[in-house]
Design an enzyme around this catalytic site. Structure first.
Site, mmCIF file in Angstrom:
data_model
loop_
_atom_site.group_PDB
_atom_site.id
_atom_site.type_symbol
_atom_site.label_atom_id
_atom_site.label_comp_id
_atom_site.label_asym_id
_atom_site.label_seq_id
_atom_site.Cartn_x
_atom_site.Cartn_y
_atom_site.Cartn_z
ATOM 1 N N ARG A 60 41.408 42.316 22.116
ATOM 2 C CA ARG A 60 40.676 41.240 22.804
ATOM 3 C C ARG A 60 39.533 41.848 23.615
ATOM 4 N NH1 ARG A 60 42.460 41.939 28.023
ATOM 5 N NH2 ARG A 60 41.449 40.095 28.867
ATOM 6 N N ALA A 61 38.570 41.000 23.935
ATOM 7 C CA ALA A 61 37.488 41.450 24.809
ATOM 8 C C ALA A 61 38.014 41.471 26.230
ATOM 9 C CB ALA A 61 36.303 40.496 24.697
ATOM 10 N N ARG A 96 39.800 45.781 24.365
ATOM 11 C CA ARG A 96 41.037 46.552 24.535
ATOM 12 C C ARG A 96 41.911 46.340 23.311
ATOM 13 N NH1 ARG A 96 40.534 47.908 29.784
ATOM 14 N NH2 ARG A 96 39.995 46.254 31.246
ATOM 15 N N SER A 151 39.727 46.028 45.340
ATOM 16 C CA SER A 151 41.045 46.449 44.865
ATOM 17 C C SER A 151 41.119 47.933 44.518
ATOM 18 C CB SER A 151 41.414 45.566 43.676
ATOM 19 O OG SER A 151 42.701 45.835 43.223
ATOM 20 N N ASP A 171 47.964 44.422 46.348
ATOM 21 C CA ASP A 171 48.553 43.323 45.581
ATOM 22 C C ASP A 171 49.191 43.776 44.271
ATOM 23 O OD1 ASP A 171 46.240 43.741 44.148
ATOM 24 O OD2 ASP A 171 45.490 41.677 44.306
ATOM 25 N N ASP A 203 44.110 47.116 47.628
ATOM 26 C CA ASP A 203 44.200 45.930 48.487
ATOM 27 C C ASP A 203 45.634 45.398 48.550
ATOM 28 O OD1 ASP A 203 44.149 45.023 45.856
ATOM 29 O OD2 ASP A 203 43.083 43.172 46.352
HETATM 30 C C1 LIG Z 1 45.192 45.293 30.205
HETATM 31 C C2 LIG Z 1 44.961 45.078 31.635
HETATM 32 O O1 LIG Z 1 45.602 45.738 32.473
HETATM 33 N N1 LIG Z 1 44.068 44.146 31.993
HETATM 34 C C3 LIG Z 1 43.753 43.858 33.401
HETATM 35 C C4 LIG Z 1 42.264 43.684 33.564
HETATM 36 O O2 LIG Z 1 41.837 42.619 32.733
HETATM 37 P P1 LIG Z 1 40.914 42.797 31.418
HETATM 38 O O3 LIG Z 1 40.504 41.385 31.089
HETATM 39 O O4 LIG Z 1 41.837 43.393 30.396
HETATM 40 O O5 LIG Z 1 39.809 43.728 31.754
HETATM 41 O O6 LIG Z 1 41.969 43.365 34.920
HETATM 42 C C5 LIG Z 1 42.530 42.119 35.356
HETATM 43 C C6 LIG Z 1 42.054 41.864 36.773
HETATM 44 O O7 LIG Z 1 42.504 42.840 37.647
HETATM 45 C C7 LIG Z 1 44.053 42.182 35.248
HETATM 46 O O8 LIG Z 1 44.560 40.928 35.588
HETATM 47 C C8 LIG Z 1 44.449 42.578 33.823
HETATM 48 O O9 LIG Z 1 45.831 42.774 33.743
HETATM 49 MG MG LIG Z 2 44.488 44.709 43.729
#
Ligand SMILES: CC(=O)N[C@H]1[C@@H](OP(=O)(O)O)O[C@H](CO)[C@@H](O)[C@@H]1O
Ligand SMILES: [Mg+2]
EC number: 5.4.2.3
Length: 546
Positions: free
Chosen positions: A507-508, A516, A69, A290, A288
């Protein structure tokens, strides 16, 4: 018939690389994703999993997408797509993790056979896997490893070569629904373009698209695919003036470099190249294709971004109006699904102005997708621009079978039908979502500025916090509150109470080794201050900075 010998021999050619002590490979939100040098053995093993999954589901085709991605070009990734084009069923993620972490080739064969026994999989029935990859050079090696696993397990396979992620999802569903009353479209890349182009013309209904649209393709697979798609739009029916930029796929090092949807969202500015022309309607896809971000650079006020929350509310507003005009308001349930990262102003706009229900789910599109499936029309987007609109079979047959009492009602029913064909039903699809946005803007006669005027975002801030151990943090209430470590949530609540219209949560991350923190408040400085304070709490509870 076991495949032990074949798997053993093939696995030796595509060995797994051990990670540093104590670390395991993990099938996460985006499948396995990391530096491509680590992925050959991983992809081989994912091939074994995909084959098992196909046999478990009676030989239906399973998809495998090789992509990382929006990550840098040196990374790659591999993920599995279920028969209807959805993400791999969550229960199976741990089986993928088990196969990939088998320490030796012998252990791998044992794990494979144990899974087959435990899950009552008949290894003698036919299996089918189809796959594609993005433009990363490492993709070649990885699909070779994948094909070796499919050969070793006597799995029929089709290599679709370069594809956007949503195209692969489309092809999986099209393959499995071919020849049934629920056929999703022709089983080919051309079939995807034909379906979208036909639906686009139908949905436009002769409306005019104002001005040029500049599309930044992140120098990824979306570039050539969008260019190919545009050839399918009949010029005499729709005049769609698209300028494709950042579509250099010959220099891998420029992939996602200072461009693309993730750059725009995280840096909150337009890609520096090509130099943005003031006032021009622009959007960015990710590597990619999406994810989608719209924006323009205003000659007076500067850069303005329309993210996933905006696309979601735009789609909900348009579809809500159509459903009303079609006289179906009482028979079809429309819902909007967001995560905690959605701007509070978008949630207010959807619930109070559009009067539609909003549900909040944990981060990760599989969660949003699942909840959206519970509605007749479910709109879901993450703020980062990944999302789609799902139409139930009931909704589709209602559009077809309702006899219109007026030309306006007929018009609305036709447009709804066309929208359902235009919008990718399997997964968020930047090209399809972009066409959806263009249709809506044309119908409403809106510029990006008109769209932006619908509501004003609350100032917000997202901070990444490095902690000693992110696993200390557990959440509840769709990730909006911490259930552990004890005391942390009370401290966050105490800080939030000091600000007007404020909200904050921590959250982790599921994809990075960090936490984050998100905060929003009435003013920018307050949002920043609150985020900093909560970040400090998280640092303290997380075992300090690294
Ligand atoms: C705050 C944020 O943008 N988090 C992103 C990120 O997840 P995290 O679990 O926050 O690392 O990557 C994911 C996968 O691409 C996406 O679904 C999500 O929206
Ligand atoms: Mg993508």
């Amino acid at each position: 018939m076991a495949h032990d010998e074949q798997i053993l021999a093939a696995s030796q050619k595509h060995p797994i690389k051990p990670l540093d002590k104590g670390q395991l490979y993990k099938y996460g939100t985006a499948g396995f994703r990391m530096n491509a040098d680590l992925l050959e053995g991983v992809t081989f093993r994912v091939g074994l999993l995909a084959s098992l999954r196909s046999r478990k589901l009676g030989g239906q085709a399973i998809g495998v997408m090789v992509t990382a991605s929006h990550n840098p070009a040196v990374d790659n990734g591999v993920k599995v797509v279920d028969p209807m084009g959805e993400m791999l069923e969550q229960d199976w993620e741990k089986f993928a993790t088990a196969l990939v972490n088998a320490p030796s080739d012998d252990d791998l064969v044992k794990t494979y056979n144990k899974l087959a026994t435990d899950l009552k999989i008949n290894l003698n029935i036919p299996a089918k896997v189809i796959y594609g990859r993005d433009t990363r050079p490492s993709g070649h090696t990885l699909v070779t490893a994948l094909a070796a696993a499919l050969d070793a397990t006597k799995t029929e396979h089709v290599d679709y070569k370069l594809l956007t992620t949503p195209q692969l999802h489309y092809l999986v569903r099209a393959t499995n629904s071919e020849g049934t009353p629920m056929s999703y479209g022709k089983v080919s890349e051309a079939g995807y373009y034909e379906k979208l182009a036909t639906a686009f013309v139908r949905a436009m209904k002769g409306k005019k698209i104002e001005g040029q649209l500049v599309v930044d393709c992140a120098n990824g697979v979306g570039g050539p695919k969008l260019t190919e798609f545009l050839k399918y739009i009949p010029k005499d029916k729709v005049n769609f003036d698209v300028k494709v930029v950042n579509d250099d796929v010959l220099r891998p090092e420029v992939l996602n470099l200072d461009c693309g949807a993730d750059f725009v969202k995280t840096k909150q500015r337009a890609p520096p190249s090509p130099k943005p022309r003031p006032g021009v309607r622009s959007c960015s896809l990710d590597g990619d294709a999406d994810r989608l971000m719209y924006y323009w650079v205003d000659p007076e006020t500067g850069f303005f971004m329309l993210d996933g929350d905006r696309i979601s509310s735009l789609a909900a507003s348009f579809i809500g109006e159509l459903v009303e005009a079609a006289n179906l308001k009482d028979s079809l349930r429309i819902g909007v699904v967001q995560t905690a990262y959605a701007n509070g102003a978008s949630t207010n706009y959807i619930t109070q102005h559009l009067r539609l229900p909003v549900v909040c789910t944990p981060t990760g599109v599989k969660h949003l997708h699942h909840v959206a499936q519970g509605y007749d029309i479910g709109v879901y987007f993450e703020a980062n621009g990944h999302g789609t609109v799902l139409f139930s079979n009931d909704a589709l047959s209602t559009f077809k079978n309702t006899s219109p009492q007026s030309p306006a009602q007929k018009d609305a029913l036709d447009t709804l039908s066309a929208m359902a064909d235009l919008i990718n039903q399997t997964v968020g699809d930047a090209i399809s979502d972009m066409l959806m946005v263009e249709v809506i803007l044309a119908h409403k006669g809106w510029s990006l500025r008109d769209w932006a005027m619908t509501y004003t975002d609350l100032p917000n801030r997202l901070v990444r916090v490095e902690v000693g151990n992110k696993d200390l943090f557990a959440t509840t209430d769709a990730e909006r509150r911490l259930s552990s470590p004890e005391g942390a949530q009370e401290e966050i609540d105490y800080e939030v109470k000091k600000y007007k219209d404020a909200r904050s949560f921590a959250r982790a991350s599921g994809t990075e080794n960090a936490c984050r923190v998100y905060a929003e408040a009435a003013t920018r400085s307050e949002a920043n201050e609150l985020a900093e304070r909560v970040a400090r709490i998280i640092e303290r509870y997380g075992g300090g900075g690294l």
